[in-house]
Design a protein around this motif. Sequence first.
Motif, short mmCIF file in Angstrom:
data_model
loop_
_atom_site.label_atom_id
_atom_site.label_comp_id
_atom_site.label_asym_id
_atom_site.label_seq_id
_atom_site.Cartn_x
_atom_site.Cartn_y
_atom_site.Cartn_z
N THR A 45 0.84 -1.19 0.00
CA THR A 45 0.00 0.00 0.00
C THR A 45 0.88 1.25 0.00
O THR A 45 1.99 1.24 0.53
CB THR A 45 -0.92 0.05 1.24
OG1 THR A 45 -0.11 0.04 2.41
CG2 THR A 45 -1.88 -1.11 1.27
N VAL A 46 0.38 2.29 -0.61
CA VAL A 46 1.04 3.60 -0.61
C VAL A 46 0.00 4.62 -0.18
O VAL A 46 -1.07 4.70 -0.79
CB VAL A 46 1.61 3.94 -2.01
CG1 VAL A 46 2.15 5.36 -2.03
CG2 VAL A 46 2.68 2.95 -2.41
N SER A 47 0.30 5.34 0.86
CA SER A 47 -0.63 6.34 1.42
C SER A 47 -2.00 5.74 1.69
O SER A 47 -3.04 6.34 1.41
CB SER A 47 -0.76 7.53 0.47
OG SER A 47 0.48 8.16 0.29
N GLY A 48 -2.02 4.50 2.19
CA GLY A 48 -3.27 3.84 2.54
C GLY A 48 -4.02 3.21 1.39
O GLY A 48 -5.04 2.59 1.60
N GLU A 49 -3.53 3.34 0.17
CA GLU A 49 -4.20 2.76 -0.99
C GLU A 49 -3.39 1.58 -1.52
O GLU A 49 -2.19 1.70 -1.78
CB GLU A 49 -4.35 3.81 -2.10
CG GLU A 49 -5.16 3.31 -3.26
CD GLU A 49 -5.39 4.40 -4.30
OE1 GLU A 49 -5.55 4.03 -5.47
OE2 GLU A 49 -5.42 5.59 -3.94
N GLU A 50 -4.05 0.44 -1.67
CA GLU A 50 -3.36 -0.75 -2.16
C GLU A 50 -3.02 -0.59 -3.64
O GLU A 50 -3.85 -0.23 -4.45
CB GLU A 50 -4.24 -1.99 -1.97
CG GLU A 50 -3.49 -3.27 -2.26
CD GLU A 50 -4.32 -4.50 -1.99
OE1 GLU A 50 -4.42 -5.33 -2.89
OE2 GLU A 50 -4.87 -4.62 -0.87
N CYS A 51 -1.75 -0.87 -3.98
CA CYS A 51 -1.31 -0.72 -5.37
C CYS A 51 -0.45 -1.89 -5.83
O CYS A 51 -0.05 -1.94 -6.99
CB CYS A 51 -0.55 0.58 -5.55
SG CYS A 51 0.91 0.69 -4.51
#
Length: 101
Positions: free
Chosen positions: A37-43
Motif C-alpha cells: 500500500t502507498v498512502s493507505g491505498e493498495e497498489c
Amino acid sequence: MEKKTLSERYADEVLTDNTALNHYSQCKGCVFRDKTTVSGEECGWQKAVCHIYGRSTASRLKYSSGELVFPYTPVEPGDKPNEVYNNTANCEYYEQEKRKK
C-alpha cells in the motif's frame, strides 16, 4: 508510394500516459497479489510479480528505504505473462479473495 510524415502516420492514434490502460486489472481481487500500500491505498496488484509469478525477479530485488522494490512491468520470463498485463487473457492461477463479513 509517397512516404508519410510522422504526424500523418500517427494521426488516428490516441495518446495516453498509460494510466487509462488499467494493466493487471484482474489481479486486483486475487488472493496471490502483492498487497503493498502507498498512502493507505493498495497498489501492489499492479506489479509484474505476485506470490505465484516472479520468484526469480523477487529473489534479486533491491531494497529502497528498507522496503523491497517490485517491478511494475514484466521484465523476466517468470513474471506475470504479457497477456495478463494487457488483460487479453485470464490468469490461470487467479483466485478471488474472500470478502470479510
